[in-house]
Design an enzyme around this catalytic site. Structure first.
Site, PDB file in Angstrom:
ATOM      1  N   ASP A   1       0.873  -1.170   0.000  1.00  0.00           N
ATOM      2  CA  ASP A   1       0.000   0.000   0.000  1.00  0.00           C
ATOM      3  C   ASP A   1       0.912   1.223   0.000  1.00  0.00           C
ATOM      4  O   ASP A   1       2.000   1.178   0.573  1.00  0.00           O
ATOM      5  CB  ASP A   1      -0.870  -0.017   1.273  1.00  0.00           C
ATOM      6  CG  ASP A   1      -2.164   0.747   1.109  1.00  0.00           C
ATOM      7  OD1 ASP A   1      -3.236   0.133   1.219  1.00  0.00           O
ATOM      8  OD2 ASP A   1      -2.103   1.978   0.866  1.00  0.00           O
TER       9      ASP A   1
ATOM     10  N   LEU B   1      -0.105   3.972   1.349  1.00  0.00           N
ATOM     11  CA  LEU B   1      -0.596   4.683   2.546  1.00  0.00           C
ATOM     12  C   LEU B   1      -1.183   6.061   2.221  1.00  0.00           C
ATOM     13  O   LEU B   1      -1.268   6.923   3.092  1.00  0.00           O
ATOM     14  CB  LEU B   1       0.532   4.815   3.596  1.00  0.00           C
ATOM     15  CG  LEU B   1       1.158   3.493   4.048  1.00  0.00           C
ATOM     16  CD1 LEU B   1       2.288   3.749   5.049  1.00  0.00           C
ATOM     17  CD2 LEU B   1       0.114   2.577   4.686  1.00  0.00           C
TER      18      LEU B   1
ATOM     19  N   ASN C   1      -4.253   6.682   1.529  1.00  0.00           N
ATOM     20  CA  ASN C   1      -5.619   6.819   2.017  1.00  0.00           C
ATOM     21  C   ASN C   1      -5.903   5.845   3.165  1.00  0.00           C
ATOM     22  O   ASN C   1      -7.021   5.390   3.353  1.00  0.00           O
ATOM     23  CB  ASN C   1      -6.584   6.568   0.845  1.00  0.00           C
ATOM     24  CG  ASN C   1      -7.997   7.032   1.141  1.00  0.00           C
ATOM     25  OD1 ASN C   1      -8.233   7.753   2.108  1.00  0.00           O
ATOM     26  ND2 ASN C   1      -8.954   6.599   0.334  1.00  0.00           N
TER      27      ASN C   1
ATOM     28  N   LEU D   1       2.800   1.809  -6.577  1.00  0.00           N
ATOM     29  CA  LEU D   1       2.819   1.060  -7.844  1.00  0.00           C
ATOM     30  C   LEU D   1       3.111   1.943  -9.054  1.00  0.00           C
ATOM     31  O   LEU D   1       3.268   1.440 -10.162  1.00  0.00           O
ATOM     32  CB  LEU D   1       1.489   0.330  -8.052  1.00  0.00           C
ATOM     33  CG  LEU D   1       1.204  -0.810  -7.087  1.00  0.00           C
ATOM     34  CD1 LEU D   1      -0.191  -1.361  -7.325  1.00  0.00           C
ATOM     35  CD2 LEU D   1       2.224  -1.927  -7.232  1.00  0.00           C
TER      36      LEU D   1
ATOM     37  N   SER E   1     -16.144  -2.149 -11.198  1.00  0.00           N
ATOM     38  CA  SER E   1     -17.296  -1.493 -10.565  1.00  0.00           C
ATOM     39  C   SER E   1     -18.531  -1.592 -11.450  1.00  0.00           C
ATOM     40  O   SER E   1     -18.424  -1.612 -12.690  1.00  0.00           O
ATOM     41  CB  SER E   1     -16.938  -0.016 -10.361  1.00  0.00           C
ATOM     42  OG  SER E   1     -18.081   0.727 -10.017  1.00  0.00           O
TER      43      SER E   1
ATOM     44  N   THR F   1     -20.209   0.683 -12.053  1.00  0.00           N
ATOM     45  CA  THR F   1     -20.233   1.960 -12.769  1.00  0.00           C
ATOM     46  C   THR F   1     -20.011   1.760 -14.277  1.00  0.00           C
ATOM     47  O   THR F   1     -20.431   2.597 -15.078  1.00  0.00           O
ATOM     48  CB  THR F   1     -19.202   2.941 -12.138  1.00  0.00           C
ATOM     49  OG1 THR F   1     -19.469   4.253 -12.589  1.00  0.00           O
ATOM     50  CG2 THR F   1     -17.779   2.589 -12.497  1.00  0.00           C
TER      51      THR F   1
ATOM     52  N   TYR G   1     -12.892   8.521 -13.310  1.00  0.00           N
ATOM     53  CA  TYR G   1     -12.816   7.347 -12.429  1.00  0.00           C
ATOM     54  C   TYR G   1     -13.485   6.135 -13.103  1.00  0.00           C
ATOM     55  O   TYR G   1     -12.906   5.055 -13.205  1.00  0.00           O
ATOM     56  CB  TYR G   1     -13.485   7.628 -11.071  1.00  0.00           C
ATOM     57  CG  TYR G   1     -13.855   6.373 -10.338  1.00  0.00           C
ATOM     58  CD1 TYR G   1     -12.891   5.641  -9.673  1.00  0.00           C
ATOM     59  CD2 TYR G   1     -15.168   5.881 -10.358  1.00  0.00           C
ATOM     60  CE1 TYR G   1     -13.216   4.450  -9.039  1.00  0.00           C
ATOM     61  CE2 TYR G   1     -15.504   4.710  -9.727  1.00  0.00           C
ATOM     62  CZ  TYR G   1     -14.529   3.990  -9.067  1.00  0.00           C
ATOM     63  OH  TYR G   1     -14.855   2.804  -8.456  1.00  0.00           O
TER      64      TYR G   1
ATOM     65  N   LYS H   1     -11.972   2.251 -14.768  1.00  0.00           N
ATOM     66  CA  LYS H   1     -12.422   0.874 -14.518  1.00  0.00           C
ATOM     67  C   LYS H   1     -12.686   0.154 -15.847  1.00  0.00           C
ATOM     68  O   LYS H   1     -12.347  -1.013 -16.017  1.00  0.00           O
ATOM     69  CB  LYS H   1     -13.676   0.869 -13.638  1.00  0.00           C
ATOM     70  CG  LYS H   1     -13.426   1.355 -12.222  1.00  0.00           C
ATOM     71  CD  LYS H   1     -12.433   0.466 -11.474  1.00  0.00           C
ATOM     72  CE  LYS H   1     -12.017   1.007 -10.132  1.00  0.00           C
ATOM     73  NZ  LYS H   1     -10.905   0.278  -9.509  1.00  0.00           N
TER      74      LYS H   1
ATOM     75  N   ARG I   1     -29.920   1.482  -5.254  1.00  0.00           N
ATOM     76  CA  ARG I   1     -28.607   0.841  -5.377  1.00  0.00           C
ATOM     77  C   ARG I   1     -28.648  -0.522  -4.685  1.00  0.00           C
ATOM     78  O   ARG I   1     -29.521  -0.790  -3.874  1.00  0.00           O
ATOM     79  CB  ARG I   1     -27.516   1.683  -4.700  1.00  0.00           C
ATOM     80  CG  ARG I   1     -27.297   3.056  -5.304  1.00  0.00           C
ATOM     81  CD  ARG I   1     -26.616   2.995  -6.661  1.00  0.00           C
ATOM     82  NE  ARG I   1     -26.344   4.331  -7.150  1.00  0.00           N
ATOM     83  CZ  ARG I   1     -27.230   5.083  -7.813  1.00  0.00           C
ATOM     84  NH1 ARG I   1     -28.452   4.623  -8.053  1.00  0.00           N
ATOM     85  NH2 ARG I   1     -26.902   6.279  -8.232  1.00  0.00           N
TER      86      ARG I   1
ATOM     87  N   GLY J   1     -24.769  13.146 -12.492  1.00  0.00           N
ATOM     88  CA  GLY J   1     -24.056  11.908 -12.824  1.00  0.00           C
ATOM     89  C   GLY J   1     -24.638  10.659 -12.177  1.00  0.00           C
ATOM     90  O   GLY J   1     -24.215   9.546 -12.468  1.00  0.00           O
TER      91      GLY J   1
HETATM   92  C1  UD1 Z   1     -20.424   6.026  -6.267  1.00  0.00           C
HETATM   93  C2  UD1 Z   1     -19.842   6.375  -7.595  1.00  0.00           C
HETATM   94  C3  UD1 Z   1     -19.434   5.101  -8.281  1.00  0.00           C
HETATM   95  C4  UD1 Z   1     -18.418   4.375  -7.437  1.00  0.00           C
HETATM   96  C5  UD1 Z   1     -18.971   4.137  -6.039  1.00  0.00           C
HETATM   97  C6  UD1 Z   1     -17.866   3.645  -5.155  1.00  0.00           C
HETATM   98  C7  UD1 Z   1     -20.966   8.468  -8.263  1.00  0.00           C
HETATM   99  C8  UD1 Z   1     -21.899   9.100  -9.223  1.00  0.00           C
HETATM  100  N1  UD1 Z   1     -20.803   7.137  -8.387  1.00  0.00           N
HETATM  101  O1  UD1 Z   1     -21.555   5.188  -6.482  1.00  0.00           O
HETATM  102  O2  UD1 Z   1     -18.887   5.391  -9.539  1.00  0.00           O
HETATM  103  O3  UD1 Z   1     -18.097   3.143  -8.019  1.00  0.00           O
HETATM  104  O4  UD1 Z   1     -19.464   5.349  -5.483  1.00  0.00           O
HETATM  105  O5  UD1 Z   1     -18.352   3.382  -3.885  1.00  0.00           O
HETATM  106  O6  UD1 Z   1     -20.375   9.128  -7.433  1.00  0.00           O
HETATM  107  N2  UD1 Z   1     -26.582   9.756  -1.754  1.00  0.00           N
HETATM  108  C9  UD1 Z   1     -27.330  10.716  -1.060  1.00  0.00           C
HETATM  109  N3  UD1 Z   1     -26.671  11.538  -0.205  1.00  0.00           N
HETATM  110  C10 UD1 Z   1     -25.334  11.463   0.018  1.00  0.00           C
HETATM  111  C11 UD1 Z   1     -24.590  10.486  -0.681  1.00  0.00           C
HETATM  112  C12 UD1 Z   1     -25.258   9.665  -1.565  1.00  0.00           C
HETATM  113  O7  UD1 Z   1     -28.545  10.824  -1.238  1.00  0.00           O
HETATM  114  O8  UD1 Z   1     -24.796  12.251   0.806  1.00  0.00           O
HETATM  115  C13 UD1 Z   1     -27.294   8.855  -2.691  1.00  0.00           C
HETATM  116  C14 UD1 Z   1     -26.789   8.938  -4.113  1.00  0.00           C
HETATM  117  O9  UD1 Z   1     -27.462   9.913  -4.829  1.00  0.00           O
HETATM  118  C15 UD1 Z   1     -27.051   7.519  -4.597  1.00  0.00           C
HETATM  119  C16 UD1 Z   1     -26.899   6.666  -3.348  1.00  0.00           C
HETATM  120  O10 UD1 Z   1     -27.046   7.552  -2.240  1.00  0.00           O
HETATM  121  O11 UD1 Z   1     -28.356   7.410  -5.055  1.00  0.00           O
HETATM  122  C17 UD1 Z   1     -25.560   5.983  -3.259  1.00  0.00           C
HETATM  123  O12 UD1 Z   1     -24.548   6.945  -3.433  1.00  0.00           O
HETATM  124  P1  UD1 Z   1     -22.992   6.604  -3.253  1.00  0.00           P
HETATM  125  O13 UD1 Z   1     -22.783   5.921  -1.948  1.00  0.00           O
HETATM  126  O14 UD1 Z   1     -22.218   7.850  -3.516  1.00  0.00           O
HETATM  127  O15 UD1 Z   1     -22.720   5.516  -4.357  1.00  0.00           O
HETATM  128  P2  UD1 Z   1     -22.951   5.589  -5.949  1.00  0.00           P
HETATM  129  O16 UD1 Z   1     -23.261   6.951  -6.392  1.00  0.00           O
HETATM  130  O17 UD1 Z   1     -23.905   4.521  -6.295  1.00  0.00           O
END
Ligand code: UD1
Length: 340
Positions: free
Chosen positions: A31, A33, A35, A59, A124, A126, A149, A153, A231, A297
């Site tokens: 690692d 380190l 993060n 790396l 991911s 994603t 990001y 991937k 999700r 996004g």
């Molecule tokens: C995010 C990334 C994704 C990455 C993953 C890693 C984005 C757009 N996508 O996924 O590419 O692989 O993290 O863990 O950033 N939410 C809220 N309030 C908050 C935070 C999140 O409402 O303060 C909602 C978001 O809108 C989403 C859900 O919670 O609908 C999950 O969000 P998050 O945990 O950030 O994950 P992803 O967006 O799915």
């Protein structure tokens, strides 16, 4: 067998090191380190009773990587986590992401491409963007990436696929994670976001403990059952076990194809408000939240079809959303009690 875990002191990496050691593998964790901290090594040792070998390694530094593999020619498997993962930061600083996530992967593969080796890549969900069909299967089309990001991937998977095509001794699996949450039941390892958390669950636990004032729920006008986005939240310990199952498949050489991809999720989608309610129910903590605009996004809904992992890897998630959230809460309390 000796397994190299890059990014082995990170959130997912540390949980994988624990699972590997518990299955009797000898682990070398590296690692840079950037993060995480070295203390994670001791935390892992106190969970498993075995001190993992740790080397600080970046790396991106070719000489150090060459030197590392000169000294270690008995590695049978690599699980590659070392990468940056903040979507917003990748938009601000794309070259950092291409350097950390793409250059480092190329350097790593250059050193090991001719070895008899299993390689696991942390990909991911994603890569699917907003999938046309739910649940998402592994054959769903890859959509244009929403961020540098996400692009790293996609590119990472392509680099590995192309390399495997010409290097038959190398066999690889890309695991496409859905949303990893939670922490080890010991509360000795977990997620430590730098600064303000971007992800939902760390934001929830920090709000509940009083570090953040209020959770912003991003959008309640999505076409879902309660208007908030959906999700697939998977307990990090379940996710870690999927890596051990994938490694087993690589070691046993049971695949016909030397590059495979698997979804790693629970198969169940939860809305943001369902997560909030499940957190309140499983921890007894009321959560201060407000509805705000959608986050740019974000996709409407993503959850995995998990049949392939179950059928081929013999792996299936076991923990419920409530259990995962309770473990995230136990970890948050533990982190704060150490800080105070
Ligand atoms: C995010 C990334 C994704 C990455 C993953 C890693 C984005 C757009 N996508 O996924 O590419 O692989 O993290 O863990 O950033 N939410 C809220 N309030 C908050 C935070 C999140 O409402 O303060 C909602 C978001 O809108 C989403 C859900 O919670 O609908 C999950 O969000 P998050 O945990 O950030 O994950 P992803 O967006 O799915």
């Amino acid at each position: 067998m000796k397994i190299l875990v890059t990014g082995g002191l990170g959130f997912i990496g540390s949980h994988v090191v624990v699972e590997l050691q518990e299955q009797g593998y000898e682990v070398i964790a590296v690692d840079n380190l950037s993060n995480t901290s070295k203390e994670v090594v001791d935390q892992i040792a106190s969970i498993t009773g075995v001190q993992p070998t740790f080397e600080e390694l970046d790396l991106r530094e070719k000489e150090s990587v060459v030197n590392f593999f000169d000294r270690h020619n008995d590695i049978g498997g690599i699980i590659h986590f070392a990468a940056s993962k903040a979507v917003g930061e990748s938009v601000e600083n794309p070259l950092l992401y291409y350097e950390n996530n793409v250059n480092a992967l190329v350097l790593l593969l250059q050193q090991v491409q001719d070895r008899e080796l299993g390689f696991i890549f942390s990909s991911s969900c994603t890569v699917y963007g907003q999938a046309d069909e739910l649940p998402i299967t592994e054959s769903a089309p890859i959509k244009p990436a929403e961020s540098p990001y996400g692009n790293t991937k996609q590119i990472g998977e392509e680099i590995i696929r192309d390399t495997c095509r010409v290097k038959p001794n190398l066999s690889a699996i890309a695991l496409r994670y859905f949303n990893p949450i939670g922490a080890h039941e010991s509360a000795k390892i977990g997620e430590l976001p730098l600064g303000v958390p971007q992800n939902l669950v760390p934001y929830i636990t920090q709000t509940a403990i009083g570090v953040r004032e209020q959770l912003s729920v991003f959008g309640d006008d999505y076409p879902t059952r309660d208007g908030t986005a959906i999700r697939d939240y998977i307990h990090v310990v379940d996710l870690a076990k999927a890596h051990v199952a994938a490694l087993q498949r690589l070691i046993e050489k049971s695949a016909n194809d030397n590059f495979e991809v698997f979804n790693v999720g629970t198969g169940t989608g939860s809305t943001v408000m369902e997560v909030v309610r499940a957190f309140e129910k499983s921890t007894g903590q009321p959560l201060n939240y407000k509805i705000v605009d959608r986050r740019e996004g974000d996709v409407v809904a993503a959850y995995a079809q998990t049949d392939k992992a179950q059928r081929v890897l013999g792996w299936k998630s076991k923990y419920s959303l409530e259990e995962a959230l309770a473990s995230a809460w136990a970890w948050e309390q533990q982190v704060r009690s150490r800080k105070n």
